[in-house]
Design a protein around this motif. Structure first.
Motif, PDB file in Angstrom:
ATOM      1  N   VAL A  77       0.761  54.103 -59.670  1.00 28.61           N
ATOM      2  CA  VAL A  77       1.512  54.059 -58.408  1.00 28.61           C
ATOM      3  C   VAL A  77       0.574  53.804 -57.230  1.00 28.61           C
ATOM      4  O   VAL A  77       0.865  52.974 -56.355  1.00 28.61           O
ATOM      5  CB  VAL A  77       2.290  55.381 -58.203  1.00 28.61           C
ATOM      6  CG1 VAL A  77       2.878  55.434 -56.793  1.00 28.61           C
ATOM      7  CG2 VAL A  77       3.407  55.506 -59.233  1.00 28.61           C
ATOM      8  N   LEU A  78      -0.550  54.493 -57.202  1.00 30.84           N
ATOM      9  CA  LEU A  78      -1.505  54.308 -56.108  1.00 30.84           C
ATOM     10  C   LEU A  78      -2.072  52.886 -56.099  1.00 30.84           C
ATOM     11  O   LEU A  78      -2.270  52.293 -55.034  1.00 30.84           O
ATOM     12  CB  LEU A  78      -2.643  55.327 -56.236  1.00 30.84           C
ATOM     13  CG  LEU A  78      -2.282  56.770 -55.877  1.00 30.84           C
ATOM     14  CD1 LEU A  78      -3.412  57.719 -56.261  1.00 30.84           C
ATOM     15  CD2 LEU A  78      -1.981  56.892 -54.390  1.00 30.84           C
ATOM     16  N   PHE A  79      -2.319  52.346 -57.285  1.00 28.81           N
ATOM     17  CA  PHE A  79      -2.861  50.988 -57.373  1.00 28.81           C
ATOM     18  C   PHE A  79      -1.815  49.947 -56.961  1.00 28.81           C
ATOM     19  O   PHE A  79      -2.109  49.004 -56.223  1.00 28.81           O
ATOM     20  CB  PHE A  79      -3.351  50.715 -58.792  1.00 28.81           C
ATOM     21  CG  PHE A  79      -3.913  49.337 -58.979  1.00 28.81           C
ATOM     22  CD1 PHE A  79      -5.164  49.005 -58.472  1.00 28.81           C
ATOM     23  CD2 PHE A  79      -3.196  48.356 -59.651  1.00 28.81           C
ATOM     24  CE1 PHE A  79      -5.692  47.727 -58.632  1.00 28.81           C
ATOM     25  CE2 PHE A  79      -3.713  47.079 -59.816  1.00 28.81           C
ATOM     26  CZ  PHE A  79      -4.965  46.766 -59.307  1.00 28.81           C
ATOM     27  N   LYS A  80      -0.601  50.120 -57.438  1.00 32.74           N
ATOM     28  CA  LYS A  80       0.450  49.146 -57.151  1.00 32.74           C
ATOM     29  C   LYS A  80       0.914  49.223 -55.701  1.00 32.74           C
ATOM     30  O   LYS A  80       1.212  48.203 -55.079  1.00 32.74           O
ATOM     31  CB  LYS A  80       1.631  49.392 -58.103  1.00 32.74           C
ATOM     32  CG  LYS A  80       2.714  48.323 -58.029  1.00 32.74           C
ATOM     33  CD  LYS A  80       3.809  48.559 -59.056  1.00 32.74           C
ATOM     34  CE  LYS A  80       4.896  47.488 -58.939  1.00 32.74           C
ATOM     35  NZ  LYS A  80       5.995  47.714 -59.897  1.00 32.74           N
ATOM     36  N   TRP A  81       0.946  50.417 -55.164  1.00 27.42           N
ATOM     37  CA  TRP A  81       1.464  50.636 -53.814  1.00 27.42           C
ATOM     38  C   TRP A  81       0.412  50.331 -52.743  1.00 27.42           C
ATOM     39  O   TRP A  81       0.673  49.641 -51.760  1.00 27.42           O
ATOM     40  CB  TRP A  81       1.958  52.076 -53.696  1.00 27.42           C
ATOM     41  CG  TRP A  81       2.509  52.468 -52.354  1.00 27.42           C
ATOM     42  CD1 TRP A  81       3.154  51.667 -51.464  1.00 27.42           C
ATOM     43  CD2 TRP A  81       2.440  53.763 -51.768  1.00 27.42           C
ATOM     44  NE1 TRP A  81       3.504  52.388 -50.337  1.00 27.42           N
ATOM     45  CE2 TRP A  81       3.084  53.685 -50.506  1.00 27.42           C
ATOM     46  CE3 TRP A  81       1.941  54.988 -52.180  1.00 27.42           C
ATOM     47  CZ2 TRP A  81       3.205  54.787 -49.654  1.00 27.42           C
ATOM     48  CZ3 TRP A  81       2.060  56.086 -51.343  1.00 27.42           C
ATOM     49  CH2 TRP A  81       2.689  55.976 -50.101  1.00 27.42           C
ATOM     50  N   LEU A  82      -0.818  50.853 -52.949  1.00 25.47           N
ATOM     51  CA  LEU A  82      -1.849  50.777 -51.922  1.00 25.47           C
ATOM     52  C   LEU A  82      -3.071  49.965 -52.328  1.00 25.47           C
ATOM     53  O   LEU A  82      -4.002  49.835 -51.518  1.00 25.47           O
ATOM     54  CB  LEU A  82      -2.307  52.196 -51.543  1.00 25.47           C
ATOM     55  CG  LEU A  82      -1.234  53.166 -51.030  1.00 25.47           C
ATOM     56  CD1 LEU A  82      -1.826  54.551 -50.878  1.00 25.47           C
ATOM     57  CD2 LEU A  82      -0.675  52.674 -49.699  1.00 25.47           C
ATOM     58  N   GLN A  83      -3.091  49.456 -53.569  1.00 28.65           N
ATOM     59  CA  GLN A  83      -4.298  48.812 -54.094  1.00 28.65           C
ATOM     60  C   GLN A  83      -5.506  49.754 -53.985  1.00 28.65           C
ATOM     61  O   GLN A  83      -6.619  49.343 -53.663  1.00 28.65           O
ATOM     62  CB  GLN A  83      -4.578  47.514 -53.352  1.00 28.65           C
ATOM     63  CG  GLN A  83      -3.543  46.421 -53.592  1.00 28.65           C
ATOM     64  CD  GLN A  83      -3.543  45.941 -55.047  1.00 28.65           C
ATOM     65  OE1 GLN A  83      -4.562  45.530 -55.570  1.00 28.65           O
ATOM     66  NE2 GLN A  83      -2.384  46.006 -55.695  1.00 28.65           N
ATOM     67  N   ALA A  84      -5.252  51.034 -54.251  1.00 28.55           N
ATOM     68  CA  ALA A  84      -6.279  52.071 -54.098  1.00 28.55           C
ATOM     69  C   ALA A  84      -7.411  51.868 -55.098  1.00 28.55           C
ATOM     70  O   ALA A  84      -7.168  51.478 -56.246  1.00 28.55           O
ATOM     71  CB  ALA A  84      -5.662  53.456 -54.298  1.00 28.55           C
TER      72      ALA A  84
END
Length: 311
Positions: free
Chosen positions: A71-78
């Motif tokens: 979720v963090l990667f898909k949402w924020l490119q974290a």
């Protein structure tokens, strides 16, 4: 001091070896999984070994961490570091919530409740289309600069996480927290009567254990470049976590390390030389052998022999 020297050596090796281009890529691919089970077994032992609450729910916390990272990667490119911290926070909160609901249960009832959490989490992810639902989600790895491949970088990250997890488990064991957990493991009623805050200690152990498992799950989606619920919440993570702690020994922080390395390495060797399906047989035979022949595990048996020699 010896521990920190050893931890420093492991960190140097874990970061330095992936920088050596002559080493075969599969070493890091397999080594990543072995180190993952070191973290999982160490985390499991905080609640299952120190406190005596057998937890069959590692896939729930591992999977929660993996999906939090997605979720963090898909949402924020974290970046991966943020994904790991976020995954630990989510899984820690899950551990705290599960602890509030289940830690008043004991024995087989607690174990069954933790299994139920696995199926609840899997069902939630199956029906959450943002993260791919039942069909899963393909992920594209971001480029890396320092290492030759993403797998090598993940190996180094997991080496750091392994040292951190072991350091936390060691601190808990030697501190008043460990003494309190061992007291409630031996007799919860006696511990309560002497003023030990048993519920607070159990919540603490469940939260820390869950957070470490979630952190271990965070890099897995990028390791596979894919995530889907069936494999992410697979009960094989329970077998690996519990098996590593039992084989190595649950009474000492070193036990899960020894057990996870032995079990994980054997599984990787069997996978390459025979078949993936033989992994279950290897785990089963080792568990039966150590439960019957050495209930204290490898480290417990070694300490017992060492004590007998000194006498």
């Amino acid at each position: 001091m010896k521990f920190w020297i050893g931890a420093g050596v492991v960190l140097l090796a874990g970061i330095g070896l992936p920088l050596a281009p002559v080493i075969n890529e599969y070493v890091f691919y397999a080594g990543y999984m072995v180190l993952t089970f070191v973290v999982l077994a160490t985390a499991w032992n905080i609640l299952g070994g120190y406190a005596g609450y057998v937890n069959f729910g590692p896939p729930a916390f591992f999977g929660a961490g993996a999906y939090a990272a997605v979720v963090l990667f898909k949402w924020l490119q974290a970046p991966l570091a943020v994904q790991i911290v976020g995954a630990a926070a989510v899984a820690g909160l899950l551990g705290f919530g599960v602890g509030l609901l289940t830690l008043r249960l004991r024995g087989i009832f607690f174990a069954i409740a933790t299994v139920a959490v696995v199926f609840i989490m899997e069902t939630l992810m199956v029906n959450w289309r943002y993260v791919g639902g039942a069909t899963g989600l393909q992920l594209l790895r971001p480029p890396v600069e320092l290492f030759d491949s993403y797998t090598r970088m993940l190996f180094a990250v997991m080496a750091v996480m392994s040292v951190a997890a072991v350091a936390i488990a060691r601190y808990i064991q030697v501190s008043w927290l460990g003494r309190g957990l061992r007291a409630l493991r031996d007799s919860e009623e006696a511990a309560e009567s002497t003023g030990v805050p048993t519920l607070k200690l159990k919540l603490f152990a469940c939260t820390v254990s869950g957070a470490l498992m979630g952190a271990a799950g965070a890099p897995m989606p990028m390791y596979l470049s894919f995530i889907e619920p069936a494999s992410t919440f697979n009960l094989s993570y329970t077998v690996g976590s519990l098996g590593g702690a039992i084989i190595g020994g649950m009474s000492h922080w070193l036990g899960p390390i020894v057990g996870a390395i032995l079990l994980g390495t054997l599984q990787q060797v069997v996978t390459v030389t025979i078949s993936n399906e033989m992994n279950v047989l290897v785990v089963g035979v080792l568990l039966v052998f150590f439960v019957v022949a050495a209930p204290e595990g490898i480290v417990g048996l070694f300490l017992k022999i060492k004590k007998a020699i000194r006498k």
